[in-house]
Design a protein around this motif. Sequence first.
Motif, PDB file in Angstrom:
ATOM      1  N   ALA A 189      23.534  46.031 -10.495  1.00 45.10           N
ATOM      2  CA  ALA A 189      24.808  46.173 -11.202  1.00 45.10           C
ATOM      3  C   ALA A 189      25.842  46.891 -10.331  1.00 45.10           C
ATOM      4  O   ALA A 189      27.034  46.583 -10.394  1.00 45.10           O
ATOM      5  N   CYS A 190      25.398  47.834  -9.511  1.00 48.90           N
ATOM      6  CA  CYS A 190      26.304  48.506  -8.568  1.00 48.90           C
ATOM      7  C   CYS A 190      26.771  47.533  -7.491  1.00 48.90           C
ATOM      8  O   CYS A 190      27.948  47.521  -7.120  1.00 48.90           O
ATOM      9  N   LEU A 191      25.862  46.711  -6.978  1.00 47.64           N
ATOM     10  CA  LEU A 191      26.207  45.732  -5.943  1.00 47.64           C
ATOM     11  C   LEU A 191      27.335  44.823  -6.404  1.00 47.64           C
ATOM     12  O   LEU A 191      28.301  44.585  -5.678  1.00 47.64           O
ATOM     13  N   HIS A 192      27.217  44.326  -7.631  1.00 44.55           N
ATOM     14  CA  HIS A 192      28.226  43.404  -8.154  1.00 44.55           C
ATOM     15  C   HIS A 192      29.599  44.055  -8.287  1.00 44.55           C
ATOM     16  O   HIS A 192      30.614  43.352  -8.297  1.00 44.55           O
ATOM     17  N   ARG A 193      29.616  45.376  -8.397  1.00 44.25           N
ATOM     18  CA  ARG A 193      30.879  46.092  -8.625  1.00 44.25           C
ATOM     19  C   ARG A 193      31.408  46.790  -7.372  1.00 44.25           C
ATOM     20  O   ARG A 193      32.407  47.505  -7.440  1.00 44.25           O
ATOM     21  N   GLY A 194      30.734  46.608  -6.255  1.00 51.52           N
ATOM     22  CA  GLY A 194      31.174  47.248  -5.025  1.00 51.52           C
ATOM     23  C   GLY A 194      30.958  48.747  -5.020  1.00 51.52           C
ATOM     24  O   GLY A 194      31.619  49.481  -4.293  1.00 51.52           O
ATOM     25  N   ILE A 195      30.002  49.219  -5.835  1.00 45.94           N
ATOM     26  CA  ILE A 195      29.683  50.640  -5.887  1.00 45.94           C
ATOM     27  C   ILE A 195      28.605  50.925  -4.843  1.00 45.94           C
ATOM     28  O   ILE A 195      27.518  50.336  -4.899  1.00 45.94           O
ATOM     29  N   PRO A 196      28.854  51.795  -3.882  1.00 43.82           N
ATOM     30  CA  PRO A 196      27.838  52.068  -2.848  1.00 43.82           C
ATOM     31  C   PRO A 196      26.616  52.761  -3.446  1.00 43.82           C
ATOM     32  O   PRO A 196      26.747  53.620  -4.319  1.00 43.82           O
ATOM     33  N   PHE A 197      25.440  52.384  -2.978  1.00 46.32           N
ATOM     34  CA  PHE A 197      24.200  52.966  -3.509  1.00 46.32           C
ATOM     35  C   PHE A 197      23.123  52.948  -2.441  1.00 46.32           C
ATOM     36  O   PHE A 197      23.187  52.188  -1.466  1.00 46.32           O
TER      37      PHE A 197
ATOM     38  N   ALA B 208      26.431  51.421 -14.734  1.00 50.73           N
ATOM     39  CA  ALA B 208      27.244  50.783 -13.684  1.00 50.73           C
ATOM     40  C   ALA B 208      28.627  50.440 -14.207  1.00 50.73           C
ATOM     41  O   ALA B 208      29.635  50.634 -13.512  1.00 50.73           O
ATOM     42  N   ARG B 209      28.692  49.932 -15.426  1.00 49.26           N
ATOM     43  CA  ARG B 209      29.999  49.624 -16.013  1.00 49.26           C
ATOM     44  C   ARG B 209      30.812  50.902 -16.203  1.00 49.26           C
ATOM     45  O   ARG B 209      32.034  50.913 -16.017  1.00 49.26           O
ATOM     46  N   GLY B 210      30.135  51.987 -16.586  1.00 51.56           N
ATOM     47  CA  GLY B 210      30.828  53.261 -16.759  1.00 51.56           C
ATOM     48  C   GLY B 210      31.383  53.803 -15.455  1.00 51.56           C
ATOM     49  O   GLY B 210      32.492  54.341 -15.418  1.00 51.56           O
ATOM     50  N   ILE B 211      30.620  53.667 -14.367  1.00 51.28           N
ATOM     51  CA  ILE B 211      31.100  54.115 -13.051  1.00 51.28           C
ATOM     52  C   ILE B 211      32.293  53.273 -12.626  1.00 51.28           C
ATOM     53  O   ILE B 211      33.297  53.790 -12.125  1.00 51.28           O
ATOM     54  N   SER B 212      32.190  51.959 -12.819  1.00 47.45           N
ATOM     55  CA  SER B 212      33.279  51.061 -12.428  1.00 47.45           C
ATOM     56  C   SER B 212      34.566  51.405 -13.164  1.00 47.45           C
ATOM     57  O   SER B 212      35.652  51.399 -12.589  1.00 47.45           O
ATOM     58  N   ARG B 213      34.431  51.757 -14.437  1.00 47.06           N
ATOM     59  CA  ARG B 213      35.611  52.058 -15.251  1.00 47.06           C
ATOM     60  C   ARG B 213      36.112  53.485 -15.001  1.00 47.06           C
ATOM     61  O   ARG B 213      37.310  53.721 -14.850  1.00 47.06           O
ATOM     62  N   GLY B 214      35.195  54.438 -14.953  1.00 50.75           N
ATOM     63  CA  GLY B 214      35.581  55.847 -14.857  1.00 50.75           C
ATOM     64  C   GLY B 214      35.969  56.308 -13.468  1.00 50.75           C
ATOM     65  O   GLY B 214      36.609  57.352 -13.319  1.00 50.75           O
ATOM     66  N   CYS B 215      35.593  55.532 -12.433  1.00 46.30           N
ATOM     67  CA  CYS B 215      35.889  55.942 -11.048  1.00 46.30           C
ATOM     68  C   CYS B 215      36.800  54.944 -10.341  1.00 46.30           C
ATOM     69  O   CYS B 215      36.824  54.882  -9.112  1.00 46.30           O
ATOM     70  N   ARG B 216      37.526  54.161 -11.119  1.00 50.88           N
ATOM     71  CA  ARG B 216      38.445  53.200 -10.513  1.00 50.88           C
ATOM     72  C   ARG B 216      39.528  53.940  -9.722  1.00 50.88           C
ATOM     73  O   ARG B 216      39.747  55.136  -9.937  1.00 50.88           O
ATOM     74  N   PRO B 217      40.205  53.239  -8.826  1.00 49.74           N
ATOM     75  CA  PRO B 217      41.273  53.881  -8.051  1.00 49.74           C
ATOM     76  C   PRO B 217      42.276  54.597  -8.960  1.00 49.74           C
ATOM     77  O   PRO B 217      42.573  54.140 -10.056  1.00 49.74           O
TER      78      PRO B 217
END
Length: 485
Positions: free
Chosen positions: A102-110, A415-424
């Motif tokens: 889920a992180c991969l799909h969102r460009g979240i480094p892991f 993963a959705r929460g990180i994508s939303r809460g840590c957006r630019p």
Amino acid sequence: MKKVENEEVSWTICPECQGRGKKSRGLSKKVRLRYQLAFDQFEKTKDEGIAPVRPKGHLHSCLKCSGSGLVHSASPPIADKENYPHVAIIGGGIGGVALAVACLHRGIPFTLYERDSNFDARSQGYGLTLQQASKAIEGLGIFSLEQGVISTRHVVHTTEGKVIGEWGNRKWIQSEAKTSPKRSNVHIARQSLRLALLEQLGGQDALHWEHQLVDFAACEDGGVDLNFQVDGKMKNYKADLVVGADGIRSSVRRLLVSDDITPLRYLGCIVILGICPLSALEGPHSSLLDSATVFQTANGNERIYIMPYTADSVMWQLSFPMPEKEAKMLSAQGPRALKEEACLRTQWHDPIPPILAATQETQISGYPVYDRELLSSELLAKAGKATLIGDAAHPMSPFKGQGANQALLDALTLARGISRGCRPLSQWRKNGIRESVLTKFEAEMLERSATKVKDSAAAAQFLHSEIVLHEGDAPRGRCLKKKEA
């Protein structure tokens, strides 16, 4: 779940729903006016009483991505190290690998760490049943499971073979009863699902194998220092967020919340598991072994549950009450003793004795059943830049088949929460990852999983009591709730 082939493509989040799979319909004019009137009245009373809560628009499935939250991409998204936190995922089981996907799909480094030396280093469980998560795995880029088997019938027997309960698609079709559409349960070997998830990451090399977490601590630059034991040596890594996905005996949980506070809680029974290929059975096959039927047999003490494992094999799960000390001793004696005990206790109707007799000892294991007291948001609030998912957060008995389902939902939600809460422009580094993401995620996770933990613990009791022999065409837990009502 859609019966289509998984395409060898990359995925990225849907631009329409931002990877959530759902979109808000917005508020109707009537609802907006009603809220505005209530708010105006509240202001006129000089802020006395409770302010009205702004209503939220109803969510509907995103049409662009068919509710998965994903669309095709020419290549995997490039990790956005500038805007997103680097996530250290501890544990390469179902939940940990799902979070990495889920992180991969969102460009979240892991970075994904696993203490085992390789994929097949130890027994990784047997079969699991995807219930709510049969839809959630589409949000992980898996639109079909080649090894998955869908059951359409569930039967409950007495030890003599009398049917005392039956349900499932075939039951409803035969009765021509008017019922609402039912979701299908997908049965799959745990390792098959794990491998399907790993393929999304490009294979098994995506894991840091043989990394045993020793400890971690916040460092002065705002990140986290992690120490691992690797091949007898200590290695140090850095991250912005640590996620414990390392099971019921989680090292991350032990470092965050002492085992003295939420110790393992024995649920009073032992489970013996086995896998039997249908080809090993002699004579005519029972209609119960049609690769689409789940059945269970019980006597008020012992209970066996048999489900399709693959198209040509079944998994059985025998459970019965036993003092903890004895359960540990039996488990420690190994597969031969476990098989002998299982066969001794199940001289029941066919095809149960032949299945257990034909099961090879190498395909048998057993363990005492544990869970833990529910975590509170207050305990996790002290965890800083770390959190837990899956069995590390809310371990439960296997009797409701919810462990893997909840882990997959946890992973996708986080993963959705990180994508939303840590957006630019979110300023999460200034506000902190806990305030920006973790507090909301943990509250939702704990609320969702709490009933599953409680129901699974209750099932450990009633499935080994006279309640399981109640006659009725519904799951045993549902029968119990009706009686209580």
